[in-house]
Design a protein around this motif. Structure first.
Motif, PDB file in Angstrom:
ATOM      1  N   SER A  29       0.835  -1.217   0.000  1.00 18.85           N
ATOM      2  CA  SER A  29       0.000   0.000   0.000  1.00 18.85           C
ATOM      3  C   SER A  29       0.862   1.257   0.000  1.00 18.85           C
ATOM      4  O   SER A  29       0.598   2.215  -0.741  1.00 18.85           O
ATOM      5  N   ARG A  33       1.518   4.190  -3.107  1.00 20.13           N
ATOM      6  CA  ARG A  33       1.284   5.612  -2.805  1.00 20.13           C
ATOM      7  C   ARG A  33       2.570   6.420  -2.938  1.00 20.13           C
ATOM      8  O   ARG A  33       2.546   7.589  -3.337  1.00 20.13           O
ATOM      9  N   THR A 101      -5.358  -1.895  -6.287  1.00 17.61           N
ATOM     10  CA  THR A 101      -4.977  -0.634  -5.644  1.00 17.61           C
ATOM     11  C   THR A 101      -4.467   0.351  -6.692  1.00 17.61           C
ATOM     12  O   THR A 101      -4.889   1.516  -6.718  1.00 17.61           O
ATOM     13  N   SER A 174     -13.540   0.398   2.700  1.00 13.69           N
ATOM     14  CA  SER A 174     -12.532   0.255   1.646  1.00 13.69           C
ATOM     15  C   SER A 174     -11.594   1.453   1.604  1.00 13.69           C
ATOM     16  O   SER A 174     -12.009   2.579   1.324  1.00 13.69           O
ATOM     17  N   ALA A 175     -10.324   1.173   1.855  1.00 13.96           N
ATOM     18  CA  ALA A 175      -9.312   2.237   1.773  1.00 13.96           C
ATOM     19  C   ALA A 175      -9.122   2.689   0.334  1.00 13.96           C
ATOM     20  O   ALA A 175      -8.766   3.844   0.084  1.00 13.96           O
ATOM     21  N   GLN A 176      -9.357   1.791  -0.605  1.00 14.97           N
ATOM     22  CA  GLN A 176      -9.191   2.186  -2.004  1.00 14.97           C
ATOM     23  C   GLN A 176     -10.258   3.187  -2.416  1.00 14.97           C
ATOM     24  O   GLN A 176      -9.972   4.169  -3.111  1.00 14.97           O
ATOM     25  N   ASP A 327      -6.552  -8.580   4.192  1.00 19.30           N
ATOM     26  CA  ASP A 327      -5.799  -9.443   3.264  1.00 19.30           C
ATOM     27  C   ASP A 327      -5.232 -10.688   3.949  1.00 19.30           C
ATOM     28  O   ASP A 327      -4.589 -11.510   3.297  1.00 19.30           O
ATOM     29  N   LYS A 354     -11.985  -9.488  -3.892  1.00 22.74           N
ATOM     30  CA  LYS A 354     -10.525  -9.297  -3.950  1.00 22.74           C
ATOM     31  C   LYS A 354     -10.001  -9.867  -5.277  1.00 22.74           C
ATOM     32  O   LYS A 354     -10.772 -10.064  -6.204  1.00 22.74           O
TER      33      LYS A 354
END
Ligand code: S3P
Length: 452
Positions: A29, A33, A101, A174-176, A327, A354
């Motif tokens: 992640s 980024r 991602t 969801s972080a995405q 995950d 996923k």
């Protein structure tokens, strides 16, 4: 090991004690980024510890295609970014391979640019829902010029002349999805607000603040996080040391718990509390995991994890813990197979979307290897047996999913009979050194000739 069209089966066997000191690759992640924000910021960004997995390298290619200069210099990755608001229209489609991602965050990043961008991916990524990102972008003025049925790739976006700042309540944990809105907000006048009722990994918020974005986070009376970002500000290049990925550390960690006599240390693992649900759960199950040398590394906590083989007992994992270990369920299910009693995992709806339907893939893989489990709509119950008698002997369908592949290779290190996976090639998307690292610790894993 490269991800190509040919499947590469592999097999793991009951192993002798695992021991040693290892480092796992950089957090996926944070790696994505780092490249995105470095590619966008003005000036130079230097990254060490970057995960050089296929997923992350696709993000590097995408940022290059939009004007960032990115090169590897010795152990570092050095980026000269375009400056916020100055990405260029890519000449060719952006191919994100297997990476959700990379694809979803980049859709946010470019969605408010008045340019045309086409997104493509592999067979797994092309099945995954993208409507969750398109929904907010449409509200900001982005046109979706092309999408497959059900908002799937290939997708072509065209941003508006002037994007509209919105307030967006994230409808799933969801972080995405959260990150896509925040990144769209970077090129939007005014304040874009994301309301996050259930906290997910906060790398986007933390890292954007580090790059100089005006971003603030406040909790309301119900505990929902309100994240406000001011658009069109300056971002400045940074120096980043990417910590080890806890989602990758999970595999040698569970292997050491299950293989009798093991004692190993995994160094420099990210301990951000939005990522440590697996460690907490395993400790509740009775795992001997010692967090040593806890320290701050560039604004994130890291630690060295000492793990010894342990007797485990079944537990119930509450649904609210899911975002902090989303995950890690495949490998937790493997650990649960050797626990005394039942382990019940709740709140797993996101596992269905996923890299594969992980809930179905895990249940099928366990059953193929003689392990008693029940798949619910959003839950999994595993009834373990510490002696593992009769376990193994099955072949697991990995469905282009790296974590299914690695989890079941870990299973075979402790089962009576070997476990075969139909394809190990996807492991290169997140953990290219997996085979070498595991065999170096003493694991018996054999790569087989090409299938068919
Ligand atoms: C990620 C968020 C999670 C996770 C993925 C990485 C990220 O996905 O499963 O591996 O870096 O933001 P969701 O946002 O879909 O839960």
């Amino acid at each position: 090991m490269s991800h190509d069209a040919m499947p590469h089966p592999a097999l793991s066997r009951r192993s002798q004690a695992l021991s040693g000191r290892v480092r796992v690759p950089g957090d996926k992640s944070i790696s994505h980024r780092s490249l995105m924000f470095g590619g966008l910021a003005s000036g130079e960004t230097r990254i060490t510890g970057l995960l050089e997995g296929e997923d992350v390298l696709r993000t590097a290619d995408a940022m290059r295609a939009m004007g960032a200069l990115i090169e590897r210099q010795g152990d570092s990755w050095v980026i000269r970014g375009t400056g916020n608001g100055c990405l260029l229209e890519p000449e060719a489609p952006l191919d994100f391979g297997n990476a959700g991602t990379g694809a979803r965050l980049t859709m946010g990043l470019v969605g408010t640019y008045e340019m045309t961008t086409r997104f493509v991916g592999d067979a797994s990524l092309s099945k995954r829902p993208m409507g969750r990102v398109l929904d907010s972008l449409r509200q900001m003025g982005t046109q979706v010029l092309e999408a497959e049925a059900g908002n799937r790739l290939p997708i072509t976006l065209r941003g508006p002349k002037h994007a509209a700042p919105i307030t967006y309540r994230v409808p799933m944990a969801s972080a995405q999805v959260k990150s896509a809105v925040l990144l769209a907000g970077l090129n939007t006048p005014g304040i874009t607000t994301v309301i996050e009722p259930v906290m997910t990994r906060d790398h986007t918020e933390k890292m954007l603040a580090g790059f100089g974005a005006e971003i603030e986070v406040e909790k309301d009376a119900e505990g929902a996080r309100h994240i406000r970002i001011k658009g069109q500000g300056d971002l400045k290049g940074q120096t980043i040391a990417v910590p080890g990925d806890p989602s990758s550390a999970a595999f040698p960690l569970v292997a050491a718990l299950l293989v009798p006599g093991s004692d190993l240390t995994i160094q420099n693992v990210l301990m951000n509390p939005t990522r440590t649900g697996l460690i907490l759960t395993l400790q509740e199950m009775g795992a001997e995991i010692e967090l040593m040398n806890r320290r701050d590394a560039g604004g994130e906590e890291v630690a060295d994890l000492r793990v010894r083989s342990s007797k485990l007992k079944g537990v119930t994992v509450p649904p609210e813990r899911a975002p902090s270990m989303i995950d890690e369920y495949p490998v937790l299910a493997v650990a649960a197979s050797f626990a005394e009693g039942e382990t019940v995992m709740l709140g797993l709806e996101e596992l269905r979307v996923k890299e594969s339907d992980r809930l179905a893939a895990v249940a099928a893989g366990l059953k193929a290897n003689g392990i008693d489990c029940t798949e619910g709509d959003a839950s999994l119950s595993v009834r373990g047996r510490p002696d593992g008698k009769g376990f193994g002997g099955g072949t697991v369908a990995t469905h282009l999913d790296h974590r299914i592949a690695m989890a079941f290779l870990v299973l075979g290190l402790a089962t009576e009979r070997p476990v075969t996976i139909d394809d190990a090639s996807m492991i290169a998307t997140s953990f290219p050194e997996f085979m070498e690292l595991m065999t170096g610790l003493g694991a018996t894993i054999e790569q087989r000739g090409e299938a068919g």
